[in-house]
Design a protein around this motif. Sequence first.
Motif, PDB file in Angstrom:
ATOM      1  N   UNK A 121      38.116  -1.430 -15.019  1.00 35.73           N
ATOM      2  CA  UNK A 121      37.408  -2.329 -14.110  1.00 35.73           C
ATOM      3  C   UNK A 121      37.202  -3.675 -14.793  1.00 35.73           C
ATOM      4  N   UNK A 122      36.606  -4.612 -14.073  1.00 34.34           N
ATOM      5  CA  UNK A 122      36.426  -5.962 -14.616  1.00 34.34           C
ATOM      6  C   UNK A 122      35.343  -6.036 -15.676  1.00 34.34           C
ATOM      7  N   UNK A 123      34.642  -4.915 -15.900  1.00 32.85           N
ATOM      8  CA  UNK A 123      33.616  -4.857 -16.939  1.00 32.85           C
ATOM      9  C   UNK A 123      34.128  -4.174 -18.199  1.00 32.85           C
ATOM     10  N   UNK A 124      35.419  -4.256 -18.414  1.00 36.74           N
ATOM     11  CA  UNK A 124      36.040  -3.663 -19.603  1.00 36.74           C
ATOM     12  C   UNK A 124      35.765  -2.171 -19.705  1.00 36.74           C
ATOM     13  N   UNK A 125      35.732  -1.513 -18.546  1.00 36.01           N
ATOM     14  CA  UNK A 125      35.518  -0.069 -18.536  1.00 36.01           C
ATOM     15  C   UNK A 125      34.075   0.344 -18.677  1.00 36.01           C
ATOM     16  N   UNK A 126      33.162  -0.613 -18.808  1.00 35.73           N
ATOM     17  CA  UNK A 126      31.744  -0.293 -18.939  1.00 35.73           C
ATOM     18  C   UNK A 126      31.220   0.251 -17.612  1.00 35.73           C
ATOM     19  N   UNK A 127      30.589   1.409 -17.656  1.00 34.75           N
ATOM     20  CA  UNK A 127      30.041   2.023 -16.449  1.00 34.75           C
ATOM     21  C   UNK A 127      28.556   1.730 -16.345  1.00 34.75           C
ATOM     22  N   UNK A 128      28.146   1.192 -15.216  1.00 30.36           N
ATOM     23  CA  UNK A 128      26.739   0.914 -14.970  1.00 30.36           C
ATOM     24  C   UNK A 128      26.145   2.005 -14.090  1.00 30.36           C
ATOM     25  N   UNK A 129      24.920   2.366 -14.418  1.00 29.13           N
ATOM     26  CA  UNK A 129      24.233   3.421 -13.681  1.00 29.13           C
ATOM     27  C   UNK A 129      22.832   2.957 -13.321  1.00 29.13           C
ATOM     28  N   UNK A 130      22.236   3.651 -12.358  1.00 29.06           N
ATOM     29  CA  UNK A 130      20.861   3.340 -11.978  1.00 29.06           C
ATOM     30  C   UNK A 130      19.959   3.444 -13.202  1.00 29.06           C
ATOM     31  N   UNK A 131      19.104   2.474 -13.369  1.00 31.38           N
ATOM     32  CA  UNK A 131      18.212   2.455 -14.524  1.00 31.38           C
ATOM     33  C   UNK A 131      18.719   1.615 -15.675  1.00 31.38           C
ATOM     34  N   UNK A 132      19.994   1.224 -15.656  1.00 30.41           N
ATOM     35  CA  UNK A 132      20.526   0.348 -16.696  1.00 30.41           C
ATOM     36  C   UNK A 132      19.937  -1.058 -16.564  1.00 30.41           C
ATOM     37  N   UNK A 133      19.886  -1.741 -17.682  1.00 28.43           N
ATOM     38  CA  UNK A 133      19.522  -3.159 -17.708  1.00 28.43           C
ATOM     39  C   UNK A 133      20.660  -3.863 -18.438  1.00 28.43           C
ATOM     40  N   UNK A 134      21.464  -4.604 -17.682  1.00 34.02           N
ATOM     41  CA  UNK A 134      22.658  -5.247 -18.215  1.00 34.02           C
ATOM     42  C   UNK A 134      22.326  -6.622 -18.772  1.00 34.02           C
ATOM     43  N   UNK A 135      22.805  -6.883 -19.976  1.00 35.01           N
ATOM     44  CA  UNK A 135      22.712  -8.216 -20.551  1.00 35.01           C
ATOM     45  C   UNK A 135      24.073  -8.877 -20.535  1.00 35.01           C
ATOM     46  N   UNK A 136      24.124 -10.119 -20.106  1.00 36.10           N
ATOM     47  CA  UNK A 136      25.374 -10.882 -20.101  1.00 36.10           C
ATOM     48  C   UNK A 136      25.193 -12.103 -20.993  1.00 36.10           C
ATOM     49  N   UNK A 137      26.028 -12.231 -21.987  1.00 36.24           N
ATOM     50  CA  UNK A 137      26.017 -13.415 -22.840  1.00 36.24           C
ATOM     51  C   UNK A 137      27.099 -14.335 -22.307  1.00 36.24           C
ATOM     52  N   UNK A 138      26.676 -15.283 -21.511  1.00 30.45           N
ATOM     53  CA  UNK A 138      27.592 -16.098 -20.735  1.00 30.45           C
ATOM     54  C   UNK A 138      27.527 -15.671 -19.281  1.00 30.45           C
TER      55      UNK A 138
END
Length: 279
Positions: A121-138
Amino acid sequence: MGTGADILAMIERIDAGLALPRVRSVWIPEPTIAADKDAEFGVIALEDGSVGLFYAWLGESQAGISARYDAAALAGQPAIALARRFAGADDIERSIGLAAINAITQSLFSQAGYEPPPAANSMAGLNLEAGDHLGLIGYFPSLVRQAGALGVRTTVIERKHHLVRESGDCVVTLDPLRLADCNKVICTAATLINDTIDDMLAYCAGVEVIAVLGPSASFPPEPLFERGVSIVGGSRIDDASTAIAMQQGGSGLRGCSRRYVIERTSWPGTAALLARAAA
């Protein structure tokens, strides 16, 4: 040494162990940042068809890059000569150097017969799930939208003051200390150009998964793995002329690049690839 110096040291080892092709062509855009067009990338192509890119939308720090370099004069030079510009003190020198580093890395992959796994996927294979807190640098607008659609809180660390905002589950801030609240982080490879990668990773202590991605992240990943990064996502370009033409038309790299993902647990290692290429 910092991450950038370690990456360049690995490229020096590749140059010492392989007969690398020379530079065939270089395209250096004077980028015009606009909301209605895709980001632009500088292109360095080697004589064996290997291509390396640099992100060209950093802003003022890259202004004048096309005037500073005569692209035609760079053709025919040893690839390592351009790669060594990555040790320069400004973003323009580092941009050219990183593109050459990426091209050399792709040449190593080809000579070793190594094909990195395609990105799921466009997140380099990173899977997001409910309860995650994603940090984006940029600021990645598409990733912010995807996270929002999943109901995942997102904190974006930016250097551009005009992007700062807080809306619903998304916060855009100048304060990297906010990364301490995130359990998963995606970092743009542009941090290699502006030499902020080590500072940003220092704020990610305790983060479960860190991914560094972007077309500029197509270099040997060991220095990032050694600093706690789990995933590095880069791109392979099959034809430099097509990539340049598409960007000149404002459509970015869509359709002419193949995104890939290298995970720390499955990377064979640069030394192993050098051995395979030399066999």
